[in-house]
Write a protein that holds these residues in place. Structure first.
Motif, PDB file in Angstrom:
ATOM      1  N   LEU A 114       0.842  -1.189   0.000  1.00 32.87           N
ATOM      2  CA  LEU A 114       0.000   0.000   0.000  1.00 32.87           C
ATOM      3  C   LEU A 114       0.880   1.242   0.000  1.00 32.87           C
ATOM      4  O   LEU A 114       1.226   1.785   1.029  1.00 32.87           O
ATOM      5  N   THR A 172       1.835   5.048  -2.268  1.00 36.54           N
ATOM      6  CA  THR A 172       1.184   6.319  -2.572  1.00 36.54           C
ATOM      7  C   THR A 172      -0.046   6.154  -3.452  1.00 36.54           C
ATOM      8  O   THR A 172      -1.099   6.742  -3.168  1.00 36.54           O
ATOM      9  N   SER A 197      -2.027   3.551  -3.887  1.00 36.81           N
ATOM     10  CA  SER A 197      -3.112   2.884  -3.162  1.00 36.81           C
ATOM     11  C   SER A 197      -3.789   3.848  -2.199  1.00 36.81           C
ATOM     12  O   SER A 197      -5.022   3.892  -2.101  1.00 36.81           O
ATOM     13  N   TRP A 198      -2.984   4.651  -1.487  1.00 37.35           N
ATOM     14  CA  TRP A 198      -3.572   5.578  -0.519  1.00 37.35           C
ATOM     15  C   TRP A 198      -4.238   6.767  -1.197  1.00 37.35           C
ATOM     16  O   TRP A 198      -5.217   7.306  -0.682  1.00 37.35           O
ATOM     17  N   GLN A 238      -7.969   7.720  -0.401  1.00 38.58           N
ATOM     18  CA  GLN A 238      -8.351   9.087  -0.053  1.00 38.58           C
ATOM     19  C   GLN A 238      -9.438   9.609  -0.996  1.00 38.58           C
ATOM     20  O   GLN A 238     -10.390  10.266  -0.553  1.00 38.58           O
ATOM     21  N   GLY A 245      -1.646  10.712  -0.977  1.00 37.96           N
ATOM     22  CA  GLY A 245      -1.076   9.389  -0.758  1.00 37.96           C
ATOM     23  C   GLY A 245      -0.358   9.236   0.573  1.00 37.96           C
ATOM     24  O   GLY A 245       0.201   8.179   0.847  1.00 37.96           O
ATOM     25  N   VAL A 288      -0.390   8.758   4.532  1.00 39.04           N
ATOM     26  CA  VAL A 288      -1.295   8.218   5.541  1.00 39.04           C
ATOM     27  C   VAL A 288      -1.107   9.014   6.828  1.00 39.04           C
ATOM     28  O   VAL A 288      -0.391   8.604   7.732  1.00 39.04           O
ATOM     29  N   THR A 292      -6.342  10.927   7.149  1.00 35.16           N
ATOM     30  CA  THR A 292      -6.627   9.691   6.412  1.00 35.16           C
ATOM     31  C   THR A 292      -7.022   8.582   7.378  1.00 35.16           C
ATOM     32  O   THR A 292      -7.970   7.827   7.117  1.00 35.16           O
TER      33      THR A 292
END
Length: 148
Positions: free
Chosen positions: A82, A84, A86-87, A91, A109, A111, A115
């Motif tokens: 996971l 950038t 994926s996040w 988001q 991206g 966390v 987030t």
């Protein structure tokens, strides 16, 4: 504020290191020059970890990536890491479905606390912005299902 504090601490460490080197004696100045090593963190570019699985194993992380992709949010490569992309997808999902707590999330991206709060809101666990054991357990439980 956190970046500013980090920059200040890195700068102070550099000054102390240079001062300590200068006090080591003049003989060190005459030693053969060595190739300059790349710094581990630059004052201008201190960054967070590139991958943050929040306690998920690779299989669970792949399930989360597939789930995001299934809802139309592109997590990048389905690799169980996971990062950038994926996040950013998560988001974007949280923003789209109104899961944010402190105002819309910046889709960067990273966390951070906001987030984590959005994830906690979505998971239905206590919202404190810290990915503690309850948050990690709920996130892992959700991702025990294969969405690929």
């Amino acid at each position: 504020m956190r970046v500013s504090l980090t920059r200040t601490l890195v700068s102070a460490a550099v000054v102390i290191g240079i001062s300590a080197g200068s006090l080591a004696g003049a003989s060190a100045g005459f030693a053969a020059s060595q190739p300059t090593a790349k710094p581990a963190a630059r004052a201008q570019g201190v960054s967070v970890l590139a991958v943050n699985n929040l306690g998920l194993n690779t299989t669970q992380a792949k399930h989360w990536q597939c789930w995001l992709r299934g809802w139309g949010f592109n997590p990048g490569t389905i690799d169980g890491q996971l990062g950038t992309s994926s996040w950013k997808a998560a988001q974007s999902f949280f923003n789209y479905y109104g899961e944010y707590v402190d105002g819309r999330l910046v889709v960067d991206g990273v966390v951070g606390t906001s987030t984590i709060k959005a994830l906690q809101n979505w998971l239905g666990v206590g919202i404190d912005g810290v990915a503690g054991s309850q948050t990690r357990a709920a996130f892992a439980s959700f991702n025990n299902t294969n969405y690929c």
